[in-house]
Write an enzyme that holds these catalytic residues in place. Structure first.
Site, PDB file in Angstrom:
ATOM      1  N   ALA A   1      75.028-128.047  23.545  1.00 58.24           N
ATOM      2  CA  ALA A   1      74.941-127.665  22.374  1.00 58.24           C
ATOM      3  C   ALA A   1      75.563-126.881  22.080  1.00 58.24           C
ATOM      4  CB  ALA A   1      72.809-127.707  22.289  1.00 58.24           C
ATOM      5  N   GLY A   2      76.366-127.001  20.574  1.00 60.64           N
ATOM      6  CA  GLY A   2      77.007-126.190  19.867  1.00 60.64           C
ATOM      7  C   GLY A   2      78.273-125.673  20.314  1.00 60.64           C
TER       8      GLY A   2
ATOM      9  N   GLN B   1      73.620-129.608  12.271  1.00 65.70           N
ATOM     10  CA  GLN B   1      74.391-129.202  12.389  1.00 65.70           C
ATOM     11  C   GLN B   1      75.709-129.413  13.944  1.00 65.70           C
ATOM     12  OE1 GLN B   1      72.273-125.713  13.690  1.00 65.70           O
ATOM     13  NE2 GLN B   1      73.605-124.545  14.411  1.00 65.70           N
ATOM     14  N   ASP B   2      75.327-130.193  14.741  1.00 64.12           N
ATOM     15  CA  ASP B   2      76.263-130.812  15.796  1.00 64.12           C
ATOM     16  C   ASP B   2      75.700-132.034  16.022  1.00 64.12           C
ATOM     17  OD1 ASP B   2      77.091-128.881  17.364  1.00 64.12           O
ATOM     18  OD2 ASP B   2      76.011-128.544  18.899  1.00 64.12           O
ATOM     19  N   PRO B   3      76.250-133.304  16.445  1.00 64.64           N
ATOM     20  CA  PRO B   3      76.469-133.861  17.291  1.00 64.64           C
ATOM     21  C   PRO B   3      75.565-133.837  18.809  1.00 64.64           C
ATOM     22  CG  PRO B   3      78.624-133.481  16.896  1.00 64.64           C
ATOM     23  CD  PRO B   3      78.282-132.611  16.916  1.00 64.64           C
TER      24      PRO B   3
END
Length: 219
Positions: free
Chosen positions: A129-130, A60-62
């Site tokens: 995050a995100g 999804q995210d790094p």
């Protein structure tokens, strides 16, 4: 970025949304701390051409902590503590294939064998995050998944968690294998990730398709 990817994604990078996205990303790197390092944003695209991809593991995210993200989903740099989700991936790897315990969280060895380690957002602000979601990265990586889903050669797509599973509609499941389970995060791994045997399932299917299996063990 591998020249084959450059050619395929050239038009995508000329679209209005990507120009806006890239302006946002350049400003973010200038004004805040962003991961991965700028020269690693497209690192997943460096090692393997689309026609050589054997398996896709969708993240999804790094990672948003210092020195963690290196442009490959779930992977961290050598010498960095192995994050919890990756620790669980390794537990399943040892259980599934009998691999010795990996001592590094660096997944370059997978990438170099045609495992495409793709996050759906390719950048993130430190500690948030995100934070770069819904800026345009998802449109770009959806196109990447579509390109892979249109490849002639059979590919295994590993989708862990609801976010990854939402991309299944982009994949031609008549041609490719999709393996789904809950995410390897400590919050969900015990609800169906452990025991799902994604590594052996991938290799069994690749061999059925006359493709070379992947050496998943990381030394």
């Amino acid at each position: 970025m591998h020249t084959a990817w450059q050619e395929i994604l050239k038009e995508e990078k000329e679209k209005d949304y990507f120009i806006r996205l890239w302006d946002f990303v350049k400003t973010a790197y200038r004004e805040t701390t962003v991961y991965p390092p700028k020269d690693r944003i497209f690192h997943a695209f460096d090692a393997v051409a689309p026609q050589d991809v054997r398996c896709v593991i969708l993240g999804q995210d790094p990672y948003h902590g210092p020195n963690q993200a290196n442009g490959l989903s779930f992977s961290v740099n050598d010498g960095v503590a192995i994050p919890p989700s990756l620790r669980n991936m390794y537990k399943e790897l040892m259980s599934d294939l009998g691999c010795p315990a990996p001592t590094t969280g660096n997944l370059e060895a997978w990438s170099n064998q045609g495992v495409f380690l793709l996050n759906t957002s390719l950048t993130v602000e430190a500690g948030k995050a995100g934070s770069h979601a819904k800026k345009g990265w998802e449109s770009f990586t959806d196109r990447v998944i579509e390109v892979l889903g249109q490849q002639e050669q059979p590919i295994v797509f590993i989708l862990w968690g609801n976010h990854a599973k939402s991309k299944k509609s982009l994949i031609d499941t008549n041609r490719h294998l999709v393996l789904e389970s809950v995410h390897p995060s400590p919050l969900s791994a015990s609800r169906g990730f452990f025991g799902s045997r994604p590594y052996s399932q991938t290799n069994d299917w690749l061999q059925q398709q006359n493709r070379t299996p992947i050496d998943w063990c990381i030394s």
